[in-house]
Design a protein around this motif. Structure first.
Motif, PDB file in Angstrom:
ATOM      1  N   PRO A  74      36.681  45.464  39.178  1.00  0.00           N
ATOM      2  CA  PRO A  74      36.011  44.250  39.647  1.00  0.00           C
ATOM      3  C   PRO A  74      36.732  42.989  39.184  1.00  0.00           C
ATOM      4  O   PRO A  74      37.481  43.010  38.210  1.00  0.00           O
ATOM      5  CB  PRO A  74      34.623  44.355  39.001  1.00  0.00           C
ATOM      6  CG  PRO A  74      34.855  45.158  37.764  1.00  0.00           C
ATOM      7  CD  PRO A  74      35.936  46.137  38.100  1.00  0.00           C
ATOM      8  N   PHE A  75      36.511  41.910  39.925  1.00  0.00           N
ATOM      9  CA  PHE A  75      37.045  40.607  39.506  1.00  0.00           C
ATOM     10  C   PHE A  75      35.915  39.591  39.528  1.00  0.00           C
ATOM     11  O   PHE A  75      34.846  39.833  40.108  1.00  0.00           O
ATOM     12  CB  PHE A  75      38.205  40.162  40.415  1.00  0.00           C
ATOM     13  CG  PHE A  75      37.814  39.971  41.860  1.00  0.00           C
ATOM     14  CD1 PHE A  75      37.370  38.749  42.327  1.00  0.00           C
ATOM     15  CD2 PHE A  75      37.881  41.025  42.755  1.00  0.00           C
ATOM     16  CE1 PHE A  75      37.009  38.578  43.650  1.00  0.00           C
ATOM     17  CE2 PHE A  75      37.528  40.867  44.092  1.00  0.00           C
ATOM     18  CZ  PHE A  75      37.082  39.632  44.539  1.00  0.00           C
ATOM     19  N   ASP A  76      36.115  38.456  38.892  1.00  0.00           N
ATOM     20  CA  ASP A  76      35.088  37.423  38.784  1.00  0.00           C
ATOM     21  C   ASP A  76      35.109  36.567  40.046  1.00  0.00           C
ATOM     22  O   ASP A  76      35.977  35.704  40.223  1.00  0.00           O
ATOM     23  CB  ASP A  76      35.343  36.562  37.546  1.00  0.00           C
ATOM     24  CG  ASP A  76      34.163  35.644  37.235  1.00  0.00           C
ATOM     25  OD1 ASP A  76      33.332  35.420  38.139  1.00  0.00           O
ATOM     26  OD2 ASP A  76      34.066  35.163  36.092  1.00  0.00           O
ATOM     27  N   VAL A  77      34.170  36.805  40.920  1.00  0.00           N
ATOM     28  CA  VAL A  77      34.133  36.101  42.209  1.00  0.00           C
ATOM     29  C   VAL A  77      33.963  34.604  42.022  1.00  0.00           C
ATOM     30  O   VAL A  77      34.608  33.795  42.695  1.00  0.00           O
ATOM     31  CB  VAL A  77      32.996  36.645  43.093  1.00  0.00           C
ATOM     32  CG1 VAL A  77      33.017  35.975  44.460  1.00  0.00           C
ATOM     33  CG2 VAL A  77      33.103  38.149  43.244  1.00  0.00           C
ATOM     34  N   VAL A  78      33.104  34.213  41.094  1.00  0.00           N
ATOM     35  CA  VAL A  78      32.757  32.793  40.945  1.00  0.00           C
ATOM     36  C   VAL A  78      33.953  31.970  40.459  1.00  0.00           C
ATOM     37  O   VAL A  78      33.985  30.754  40.623  1.00  0.00           O
ATOM     38  CB  VAL A  78      31.552  32.636  39.999  1.00  0.00           C
ATOM     39  CG1 VAL A  78      31.068  31.196  39.965  1.00  0.00           C
ATOM     40  CG2 VAL A  78      30.410  33.542  40.464  1.00  0.00           C
TER      41      VAL A  78
END
Length: 450
Positions: free
Chosen positions: A113-117
């Motif tokens: 996962p990556f930090d969308v925000v």
């Protein structure tokens, strides 16, 4: 006191059969048909060929421009062909047909996962389009398009629709109860994508348990989070009065913000963006892991099935398989509706595949909760339809004009296209006049003429 709007109706809710049923996964079928056109805008463009092997979650059709979304394989299997399949209306549409591999675990390949925000708005909107996300409340409008209004329309408020006012349906209710963190994380992503400064999650007051679950999870996130604390501080849960059609976009804006959306305008013209709770929960589930929308929660209910419930169903699953799994009751006559009884549409073919727009499947035996077999009587000018219409139109007059084929007058003098076909007028009419069907016919005729 719970917020609401003027007019509206109170049809029987009929949610008790599924509101307490936890979300369960439907058994995988042998065969799937993924329609290339199951959203507003241009159909997706296939990127696979007959005989090709695909993995679950793999891109099988790409977006054909900005007003389009891609499709992903709901199962691991082999592409049988790309051929015409029946849609909800009975019209034949192109579909990618996949035969599932027997014995496959059907696990989606994992991504870190990556930090969308942390991404900028344009990149978030691009990533949302890559998931194939559309509005899961039933409209199936591409979410990335909705989240990208013209630059001159500045969004200040995100309204999250958790009302689910349609009778029988409980999928959104269960998502809020069982996945409150995903709803809230999706709301944070939507705040960044739209540029809105605050979010209001509207929940009808017949779902106080869902509102309580969201409040409790919001408190936990505020205590845990420092990085996005400001965004969680700007989210509030608001109870709405249980009334139909409280979940309609225009009515939700009026109830939550006290503003009326002018005729011919969009929510963005008021600085508002509206999104469904399940849509946001899916965004939180898919975007950080770069996965596509391949399944959704669907309420399957009605007196025509013996195992009503809320099920996770892969996109493209044939309707007849879904009904068999839900315990279709053998009856001489029945009606199957995609959606609820107010705004849903009868299905013309039991081999129709499930699409992203299907939030519920309602199976009714002959004569159950339907007035199709009652005779249509003359209008007695009782005014019930005027008192019911949430937009304060004159359904009686519109119905009379429709029967005379005066469609232009309906449009020009009586604001036909303001009607969003909620069916409140038809439900309350003592003469059993199919008003909303008249309005659909008139709109269709006018659009063809244009």
């Amino acid at each position: 006191m719970s917020a609401t709007f003027r007019h509206g109706i109170h049809p029987p809710e009929n949610k008790e059969a599924t509101s307490g049923e936890v979300i369960r996964r439907l058994r995988f079928a042998e065969y799937y048909s993924i329609l290339l056109s199951q959203h507003a805008g241009k159909p997706a463009r296939p990127v696979v060929i007959k005989g090709q092997e695909v993995e679950r979650g793999q891109l099988i059709a790409e977006a054909d421009g900005f007003m389009s979304v891609p499709m992903h394989a709901p199962v691991s299997g082999t592409v049988v062909d790309i051929a015409l399949k029946p849609s909800q209306t009975g019209e034949l549409k192109a579909a990618i047909n996949i035969r599932a591999w027997p014995g496959s675990s059907q696990v989606v390949p994992a991504h870190d996962p990556f930090d969308v925000v942390e991404l900028d708005r344009d990149e978030i909107i691009k990533r949302i389009q890559m998931t194939g996300m559309v509005g899961l409340g039933g409209a199936a409008f591409p979410t990335h398009v909705k989240f990208a209004p013209p630059p001159e329309k500045v969004i200040h408020t995100l309204l999250v629709n958790g009302c689910e006012c349609e009778p029988y349906l409980t999928a959104d209710h269960r998502v809020m109860l069982e996945m409150p963190r995903l709803v809230l994380l999706g709301t944070v992503i939507a705040l960044k994508a739209t540029g809105a400064g605050k979010a209001i999650i509207g929940v009808e007051d017949n779902k106080r348990d869902a509102a309580a679950a969201l409040e409790a999870e919001l408190a936990r996130l505020r205590s845990e989070s420092t990085k996005y604390l400001d965004k969680f501080q700007n989210i509030q849960i608001q109870l709405m009065q249980t009334k139909y059609p409280q979940g309609a976009e225009k009515m939700l804006i009026t109830a939550a913000l006290g503003k009326e959306l002018p005729s011919g305008k969009l929510p963005a013209d008021l600085g508002v963006m509206v999104s469904n709770v399940t849509t946001l929960a899916e965004i939180a589930m898919l975007v950080p892991y770069q996965q596509g929308l391949i399944e959704r929660v669907i309420t399957i209910t009605g007196d025509g099935v013996s195992k009503p419930g809320n099920y996770i169903v892969p996109i493209g699953t044939p309707l007849d398989f879904v009904l068999d799994e839900a315990g279709l009751i053998d009856a001489p006559s029945r009606e199957v509706i995609f959606g609820g009884p107010m705004m849903g549409m009868s299905v013309a073919n039991l081999y129709t595949p499930i699409t992203k727009a299907v939030s519920g499947i309602l199976v009714l035996q002959q004569g159950a909760a339907t007035s199709n077999d009652k005779p249509v009587m003359p209008c007695i000018k009782c005014g019930h339809c005027l008192s019911a219409c949430p937009l304060h139109l004159n359904p009686s007059r519109l119905g009379m004009l429709a029967r005379k084929d005066e469609f232009e007058k309906m449009r020009d003098e009586y604001n036909l296209f303001d009607c969003f076909e909620c069916g409140s007028c038809s439900w309350t009419c003592p003469s059993n006049i199919p008003l909303v069907q008249y309005f659909r016919m008139a709109k269709k005729t006018l659009r063809k003429a244009k």
